[in-house]
Motif scaffolding. Structure first.
Motif, PDB file in Angstrom:
ATOM      1  N   GLU A 197      19.179 -39.331   2.847  1.00 38.80           N
ATOM      2  CA  GLU A 197      18.745 -37.383   2.886  1.00 38.80           C
ATOM      3  C   GLU A 197      19.256 -36.836   2.741  1.00 38.80           C
ATOM      4  OE1 GLU A 197      14.309 -37.061   5.263  1.00 38.80           O
ATOM      5  OE2 GLU A 197      16.508 -38.518   6.553  1.00 38.80           O
ATOM      6  N   ARG A 231      12.343 -24.717   4.279  1.00 44.59           N
ATOM      7  CA  ARG A 231      12.119 -26.003   3.658  1.00 44.59           C
ATOM      8  C   ARG A 231      11.434 -25.309   2.411  1.00 44.59           C
ATOM      9  NH1 ARG A 231       6.374 -29.445   4.303  1.00 44.59           N
ATOM     10  NH2 ARG A 231       6.693 -30.914   2.707  1.00 44.59           N
ATOM     11  N   ASP A 267      10.531 -30.431  -0.983  1.00 48.47           N
ATOM     12  CA  ASP A 267      10.945 -31.568  -1.253  1.00 48.47           C
ATOM     13  C   ASP A 267      12.690 -31.287  -0.089  1.00 48.47           C
ATOM     14  OD1 ASP A 267       8.519 -33.200  -1.191  1.00 48.47           O
ATOM     15  OD2 ASP A 267       8.834 -33.822  -2.706  1.00 48.47           O
ATOM     16  N   GLN A 268      12.917 -30.151  -0.616  1.00 44.30           N
ATOM     17  CA  GLN A 268      14.387 -29.638  -0.141  1.00 44.30           C
ATOM     18  C   GLN A 268      14.427 -28.748   0.942  1.00 44.30           C
ATOM     19  OE1 GLN A 268      17.450 -29.223  -2.295  1.00 44.30           O
ATOM     20  NE2 GLN A 268      16.604 -29.825  -3.761  1.00 44.30           N
ATOM     21  N   LEU A 269      15.471 -29.382   2.472  1.00 46.73           N
ATOM     22  CA  LEU A 269      15.397 -27.518   3.852  1.00 46.73           C
ATOM     23  C   LEU A 269      16.835 -27.862   3.784  1.00 46.73           C
ATOM     24  CD1 LEU A 269      13.577 -27.663   6.366  1.00 46.73           C
ATOM     25  CD2 LEU A 269      14.129 -29.731   6.746  1.00 46.73           C
ATOM     26  N   LEU A 321      18.743 -31.093   3.090  1.00 44.04           N
ATOM     27  CA  LEU A 321      18.193 -32.416   3.156  1.00 44.04           C
ATOM     28  C   LEU A 321      17.093 -32.441   1.944  1.00 44.04           C
ATOM     29  CD1 LEU A 321      17.226 -32.497   6.920  1.00 44.04           C
ATOM     30  CD2 LEU A 321      19.253 -33.402   5.904  1.00 44.04           C
ATOM     31  N   GLN A 322      17.417 -33.835   1.676  1.00 39.21           N
ATOM     32  CA  GLN A 322      16.066 -34.121   0.392  1.00 39.21           C
ATOM     33  C   GLN A 322      15.268 -34.864   1.105  1.00 39.21           C
ATOM     34  OE1 GLN A 322      16.968 -33.225  -4.191  1.00 39.21           O
ATOM     35  NE2 GLN A 322      15.918 -35.975  -4.319  1.00 39.21           N
ATOM     36  N   LYS A 323      13.783 -35.237   1.134  1.00 43.75           N
ATOM     37  CA  LYS A 323      12.790 -36.171   1.503  1.00 43.75           C
ATOM     38  C   LYS A 323      13.503 -37.477   0.278  1.00 43.75           C
ATOM     39  CE  LYS A 323       8.087 -36.505   2.302  1.00 43.75           C
ATOM     40  NZ  LYS A 323       8.396 -37.431   3.614  1.00 43.75           N
ATOM     41  N   PHE A 377      13.951 -35.327   7.742  1.00 41.78           N
ATOM     42  CA  PHE A 377      13.231 -34.506   6.865  1.00 41.78           C
ATOM     43  C   PHE A 377      11.859 -34.062   7.614  1.00 41.78           C
ATOM     44  CE2 PHE A 377       9.797 -32.704   3.759  1.00 41.78           C
ATOM     45  CZ  PHE A 377      10.965 -31.562   3.197  1.00 41.78           C
ATOM     46  N   ASP A 378      11.734 -35.289   7.833  1.00 40.80           N
ATOM     47  CA  ASP A 378      10.055 -35.068   8.449  1.00 40.80           C
ATOM     48  C   ASP A 378      10.110 -34.838   9.833  1.00 40.80           C
ATOM     49  OD1 ASP A 378       8.505 -35.772   6.422  1.00 40.80           O
ATOM     50  OD2 ASP A 378       8.706 -37.681   6.831  1.00 40.80           O
ATOM     51  N   CYS A 413      10.393 -30.887   9.411  1.00 37.65           N
ATOM     52  CA  CYS A 413       9.011 -29.797   9.309  1.00 37.65           C
ATOM     53  C   CYS A 413       8.317 -29.985  10.368  1.00 37.65           C
ATOM     54  CB  CYS A 413       9.005 -31.287   8.286  1.00 37.65           C
ATOM     55  SG  CYS A 413       9.310 -30.494   6.774  1.00 37.65           S
TER      56      CYS A 413
END
Length: 254
Positions: A82, A200, A203-205, A224-226, A233-234, A237
């Motif tokens: 990720e 966020r 799908d990037q953070l 990070l990338q989901k 990532f989760d 989030c």
């Protein structure tokens, strides 16, 4: 239909190593359009081309194309994939990254900060940009610290800000007053102990951890990338959602 994700890791390493699209294509004996599809659409090359590209870029092929891992590999192994990049401090995140992530967002823009003053400084038209994203159907959620809450006072003392953090938050909110009337955008104030600033974009953070006694600008930033099966990532989030659900809606200054 799921929108194809660009391969940010491959793009970043090519820039860092000074390898052009043409040079990588020549090394792999393929057309440049194939490399462009790897970059813009996240296409996974054939095995031999993956090996050639990874060797040229001095990288692990799994890092460049984490989806080649078998479906049974989950959890910690996937979480390593990720990570796009680790920056030694927030200021090291290039301005063009902030601008591009915002302009390319199609579903979510979520921001969790205390004051987030820098966020507007690197993007002078931030309110207009966020309003445009909201009108395009992006859900925009901004969560700032409540300037009157105890958690803000504690953070102010820890960082030796001499009572100025509340003022910074109020000053920062001025940038976003126009968003209050924009459908699809919402601003809330939280009263929690904040361990990380979160930014966020779909799908990037970007995670900016807080270090005791150190201002957020001097602390690392983790991009990070989901990825299906990843945990990080989760995890972050979910923290955003918990804080958002306890935060109070802000409708502007009284």
């Amino acid at each position: 239909m799921t929108k194809p994700l660009p391969n940010e890791r491959l793009r970043a390493l090519m820039l860092q190593r000074g390898i052009s699209t043409e040079e990588l294509a020549a090394k792999c004996a393929i057309d440049t359009k194939s490399v462009e599809r790897w970059l813009s659409h996240g296409r996974v090359p054939h095995r031999q081309n993956r090996w050639t590209a990874a060797k040229l870029l001095d990288a692990d092929e799994i890092y460049l194309w984490p989806s080649i891992l078998t479906r049974g590999i989950r959890g910690r192994g996937m979480s390593r994939s990720e990570l796009i990049e680790l920056y030694p401090d927030r200021a090291s995140v290039p301005r063009e990254i902030w601008l591009r992530l915002l302009s390319e967002a199609t579903t979510n823009v979520d921001v969790l900060v205390h004051s987030g003053t820098f966020f507007a400084q690197v993007q002078p038209r931030i309110a207009d940009e966020l309003a445009d994203r909201a009108r395009d159907g992006v859900r925009v959620r901004l969560c700032f610290g409540d300037p009157a809450c105890a958690a803000v006072a504690v953070r102010d003392a820890e960082e030796g800000l001499d009572g100025t953090l509340s003022a910074h938050i109020r000053a920062s909110l001025i940038y976003y007053r126009s968003l209050v009337e924009v459908e699809g955008a919402e601003i809330r104030l939280h009263s929690t102990t904040l361990y990380n600033d979160l930014f966020r974009y779909d799908d990037q953070l970007i995670v900016n951890p807080h270090v005791y006694g150190s201002p957020a600008s001097l602390n690392p930033a983790i991009r990070l990338q989901k990825i299906d099966g990843g945990l990080l990532f989760d995890l972050y989030c979910s923290a955003f959602e918990r804080i958002w659900n306890t935060a109070a809606r802000w409708s502007g200054f009284d």
